[in-house]
Write an enzyme that holds these catalytic residues in place. Structure first.
Site, PDB file in Angstrom:
ATOM      1  N   GLY A  70     -32.740  -2.710 -41.015  1.00  0.00           N
ATOM      2  CA  GLY A  70     -34.146  -3.100 -41.036  1.00  0.00           C
ATOM      3  C   GLY A  70     -34.357  -4.494 -40.490  1.00  0.00           C
ATOM      4  O   GLY A  70     -35.289  -4.746 -39.709  1.00  0.00           O
ATOM      5  N   TYR A  71     -33.498  -5.412 -40.893  1.00  0.00           N
ATOM      6  CA  TYR A  71     -33.590  -6.787 -40.417  1.00  0.00           C
ATOM      7  C   TYR A  71     -33.371  -6.851 -38.907  1.00  0.00           C
ATOM      8  O   TYR A  71     -34.129  -7.510 -38.180  1.00  0.00           O
ATOM      9  CB  TYR A  71     -32.558  -7.651 -41.140  1.00  0.00           C
ATOM     10  CG  TYR A  71     -32.598  -9.111 -40.745  1.00  0.00           C
ATOM     11  CD1 TYR A  71     -33.486  -9.988 -41.354  1.00  0.00           C
ATOM     12  CD2 TYR A  71     -31.738  -9.622 -39.783  1.00  0.00           C
ATOM     13  CE1 TYR A  71     -33.524 -11.330 -41.009  1.00  0.00           C
ATOM     14  CE2 TYR A  71     -31.765 -10.959 -39.431  1.00  0.00           C
ATOM     15  CZ  TYR A  71     -32.661 -11.811 -40.051  1.00  0.00           C
ATOM     16  OH  TYR A  71     -32.698 -13.138 -39.685  1.00  0.00           O
ATOM     17  N   ALA A  72     -32.341  -6.149 -38.422  1.00  0.00           N
ATOM     18  CA  ALA A  72     -32.056  -6.159 -36.986  1.00  0.00           C
ATOM     19  C   ALA A  72     -33.226  -5.586 -36.196  1.00  0.00           C
ATOM     20  O   ALA A  72     -33.625  -6.142 -35.157  1.00  0.00           O
ATOM     21  CB  ALA A  72     -30.779  -5.370 -36.702  1.00  0.00           C
ATOM     22  N   SER A 116     -36.366  -5.491 -37.114  1.00  0.00           N
ATOM     23  CA  SER A 116     -37.516  -6.395 -37.193  1.00  0.00           C
ATOM     24  C   SER A 116     -37.361  -7.569 -36.243  1.00  0.00           C
ATOM     25  O   SER A 116     -38.324  -7.983 -35.578  1.00  0.00           O
ATOM     26  CB  SER A 116     -37.704  -6.884 -38.626  1.00  0.00           C
ATOM     27  OG  SER A 116     -36.684  -7.793 -39.021  1.00  0.00           O
ATOM     28  N   LYS A 117     -36.158  -8.122 -36.155  1.00  0.00           N
ATOM     29  CA  LYS A 117     -35.956  -9.289 -35.294  1.00  0.00           C
ATOM     30  C   LYS A 117     -35.914  -8.912 -33.817  1.00  0.00           C
ATOM     31  O   LYS A 117     -36.323  -9.706 -32.961  1.00  0.00           O
ATOM     32  CB  LYS A 117     -34.689 -10.030 -35.712  1.00  0.00           C
ATOM     33  CG  LYS A 117     -34.802 -10.712 -37.074  1.00  0.00           C
ATOM     34  CD  LYS A 117     -35.947 -11.729 -37.121  1.00  0.00           C
ATOM     35  CE  LYS A 117     -35.994 -12.480 -38.434  1.00  0.00           C
ATOM     36  NZ  LYS A 117     -37.070 -13.510 -38.455  1.00  0.00           N
TER      37      LYS A 117
END
Length: 256
Positions: A160-162, A164-165
């Site tokens: 999710g973080y990857a 989003s970024k």
């Protein structure tokens, strides 16, 4: 103008999200040192007597604290309505607030995915859009997103973080393509491995820490102070012809 005048932010107001600690605090302090008043926003912002508030005021600048839960869409819109009423002119926006949840992709629950995308991507677009409207009307403004090394890489156990970024990287370019001709610069800063409380576990890991350091040509973890120059540059007249770029502050990690 002398060269130092290009970095002078006197008379400007900067809204900095996620400024209570870490990289965001370093950026907010840098902008204040350069002359800007600070609208400070964090989910757990204490108030005018917070550490960041005291630091900004010690520099002779005004500090206006706000609390906002960026995972809650209604909270975000309520904050936007209030800040636009109380501060009609925001010259600089630093979209720095973010979160991370770690679980292998096969076990990564919908709740983790949804929360991280909401905080790290959806809220960032909404805030840039709403604050950006005023900048477009004035034909003047600076918007800076905090990207990540995972804007360029995939990472492990943080899908999710990857995502989003990576989305932030494209959003920077999309907004820059539309707004550069109207006097609004949109850029990003991608931090490398930075010594903050968020990375404390990695710093103490007897396996990961030396592995990370071995790849960083600078031979050390970064600190929030390493972002002061980048923040002031992208917030100031010095970057008027810089648009759609992501400035990597990583001690050389991406060059390896």
């Amino acid at each position: 103008m002398g060269v130092l005048d290009y970095f002078n932010l006197s008379g400007k107001t900067a809204l900095v999200t996620g400024c209570r600690r870490g990289i965001g605090r370093g950026m907010a302090e840098a902008l204040a040192e350069a002359g800007a008043d600070i609208i400070g926003v964090s989910a757990q912002m204490e108030g005018p007597d917070s550490d960041i508030g005291k630091a900004v005021r010690a520099l002779g600048r005004n500090f206006y604290p706000y609390a906002c839960d960026f995972s809650d869409r209604s909270s975000l819109y309520a904050f936007i309505e209030r800040v636009k009423a109380e501060h009609p002119v925001v010259d600089i926006l630093f979209n720095n607030a973010g979160s991370i949840l770690r679980t292998p992709a096969a076990q990564h629950p919908d709740e983790y995915w949804d929360k991280i995308i909401e905080i790290n991507l959806n809220s960032q677009f909404i805030l840039a859009r709403e604050i950006g409207k005023g900048m477009l009307e004035r034909h003047s403004g600076k918007i800076v997103f905090t990207a990540s090394l995972l804007t360029f890489q995939g990472g492990i156990t943080v899908p999710g973080y990857a995502a989003s970024k990576a989305g932030i990287g494209s959003l920077i370019k999309a907004l820059a393509n539309e707004w550069a001709s109207q006097g609004v610069n949109v850029n990003g800063i991608a931090p490398g491995y930075i010594a903050t409380d968020v990375t404390e576990a990695l710093q103490k890991d007897p396996v990961r820490n030396p592995a990370i350091l071995s790849r960083i040509p600078a031979g050390r973890w970064g600190t929030p102070d390493d972002f002061k120059g980048a923040a002031v540059f992208l917030a100031s007249k010095a970057s008027d012809y810089v648009s759609g770029e992501i400035l990597v502050v990583d001690g050389g990690w991406m060059g390896r």
